[in-house]
Design a protein around this motif. Structure first.
Motif, PDB file in Angstrom:
ATOM      1  N   THR A  34      45.854  25.468  35.475  1.00 55.68           N
ATOM      2  CA  THR A  34      46.568  26.482  35.374  1.00 55.68           C
ATOM      3  C   THR A  34      45.923  27.486  34.687  1.00 55.68           C
ATOM      4  O   THR A  34      44.905  27.617  34.275  1.00 55.68           O
ATOM      5  CB  THR A  34      47.563  25.846  34.247  1.00 55.68           C
ATOM      6  OG1 THR A  34      47.347  25.555  33.014  1.00 55.68           O
ATOM      7  CG2 THR A  34      48.561  24.600  34.829  1.00 55.68           C
ATOM      8  N   ALA A  35      46.886  28.541  34.524  1.00 56.21           N
ATOM      9  CA  ALA A  35      46.192  30.027  34.122  1.00 56.21           C
ATOM     10  C   ALA A  35      45.931  29.793  32.564  1.00 56.21           C
ATOM     11  O   ALA A  35      44.850  30.407  32.064  1.00 56.21           O
ATOM     12  CB  ALA A  35      47.336  31.246  34.241  1.00 56.21           C
ATOM     13  N   GLY A  55      44.740  27.177  31.372  1.00 56.13           N
ATOM     14  CA  GLY A  55      43.328  26.049  31.583  1.00 56.13           C
ATOM     15  C   GLY A  55      43.699  24.596  31.344  1.00 56.13           C
ATOM     16  O   GLY A  55      42.735  23.728  31.389  1.00 56.13           O
ATOM     17  N   THR A  80      41.429  34.365  39.990  1.00 62.71           N
ATOM     18  CA  THR A  80      40.995  33.604  38.883  1.00 62.71           C
ATOM     19  C   THR A  80      42.203  33.031  37.984  1.00 62.71           C
ATOM     20  O   THR A  80      43.588  33.532  38.186  1.00 62.71           O
ATOM     21  CB  THR A  80      40.103  34.422  37.913  1.00 62.71           C
ATOM     22  OG1 THR A  80      40.643  35.520  37.277  1.00 62.71           O
ATOM     23  CG2 THR A  80      38.868  35.027  38.727  1.00 62.71           C
ATOM     24  N   ALA A  81      41.984  32.343  36.925  1.00 60.28           N
ATOM     25  CA  ALA A  81      43.041  31.696  36.269  1.00 60.28           C
ATOM     26  C   ALA A  81      43.692  33.169  35.458  1.00 60.28           C
ATOM     27  O   ALA A  81      44.828  32.855  35.393  1.00 60.28           O
ATOM     28  CB  ALA A  81      42.446  30.811  35.171  1.00 60.28           C
ATOM     29  N   THR A 127      45.242  27.747  40.075  1.00 56.84           N
ATOM     30  CA  THR A 127      44.186  28.107  40.859  1.00 56.84           C
ATOM     31  C   THR A 127      43.114  26.864  40.914  1.00 56.84           C
ATOM     32  O   THR A 127      43.521  26.009  40.304  1.00 56.84           O
ATOM     33  CB  THR A 127      43.326  29.497  40.197  1.00 56.84           C
ATOM     34  OG1 THR A 127      42.555  29.768  41.292  1.00 56.84           O
ATOM     35  CG2 THR A 127      42.851  29.461  39.047  1.00 56.84           C
TER      36      THR A 127
END
Length: 195
Positions: free
Chosen positions: A48-49, A51, A111-112, A129
Motif C-alpha cells: 500500500t501507499a 508501506g 510509486t507508493a 503498487t
C-alpha cells in the motif's frame, strides 16, 4: 393421420434431444474440476501507499472494492474515484466497514508515494503498487486486462479493465460495478454487499 403421426414423432424426438442435452449439462457442471480459489486468488505481494504489505489475504475481514488503474489516466480512473467517493457519501454510516483499493497497472511510474497522493483526496481509497512482476501476477489473478500503449512524443498510456470488483467480508467475489454504471444500481449492489 400420417402427417399428424410424423409431427408427433418429430416432437417426441425434440423432447428426447432436449432431455439428453439437459442431462449432459448437469453431468458436466457437477463433474468438472472446480477452481481452487475465487477471483483474485493468487500469490502476489504488493504494497500500500503507506508501506503495508497487500496480498489476497488483505481483503479478508471487511467488504471491499478493488479497482485497477493508473495515476496518469485521463478519464476512467479519476471518474471512478469520484464515483467511489460519491458512493461513500451516499451510504454514510452504512459504509463504515467498507474498504476500497486502487491497484496501479503502471508501477514503473506509480510509486507508493505517487499512488498515495493520487487517491488521498478521496478520503476512503487506499493506493496499492508493487514491482512489475507482482502487479502482473495480481492482474492475472483478477483477470484484469492491461496494456502499455505508446503515444506521440515517446510517452505512453495504459489500456485497462475499468470495472470495480466487489468482495464480501470473507474476501469472496460478489460481482462488479461497471464504469459509469447508474448510481442507483451501483448503490443497490453496494447495499446488498454490505447487508
Amino acid at each position: 393421420m400420417t402427417h399428424l403421426a410424423h409431427l408427433r414423432t418429430v416432437l417426441w424426438t425434440l423432447v428426447v434431444v432436449a432431455a439428453l442435452s439437459a442431462t449432459g449439462l448437469y453431468v458436466y457442471a457437477n463433474t468438472r474440476p472446480q477452481p481452487t480459489g475465487g477471483l483474485g486468488s493468487g500469490d502476489y505481494q504488493l504494497v500500500t501507499a503507506s508501506g503495508t504489505p497487500f496480498t489476497r489475504e488483505s481483503l479478508n475481514g471487511s467488504p471491499s472494492l478493488v479497482f485497477f488503474g493508473f495515476t496518469h489516466c485521463p478519464d476512467v480512473c479519476p471518474t471512478t474515484l469520484a464515483e467511489i467517493t460519491a458512493w461513500y457519501e451516499a451510504l454514510g454510516d452504512e459504509a463504515k466497514d467498507l474498504k476500497a483499493y486502487f491497484v496501479t497497472v503502471d508501477p514503473e511510474r506509480d510509486t507508493a508515494e505517487i499512488v498515495g497522493d493520487y487517491v488521498a483526496w478521496t478520503g476512503h481509497v487506499t493506493g496499492v503498487t508493487g514491482s512489475l512482476s507482482e502487479v502482473e501476477k495480481a492482474a492475472r489473478a483478477w483477470a484484469v486486462y492491461y496494456e502499455k500503449v505508446p503515444i506521440e512524443g515517446g510517452d505512453y498510456t495504459m489500456d485497462h479493465t475499468a470495472s470495480v470488483f466487489l468482495l464480501d467480508a470473507k474476501g469472496d467475489f460478489q460481482g462488479t460495478i461497471a464504469y459509469r454504471e447508474d448510481a442507483k444500481v451501483a448503490l443497490e449492489k453496494l447495499r446488498k454487499l454490505l447487508g
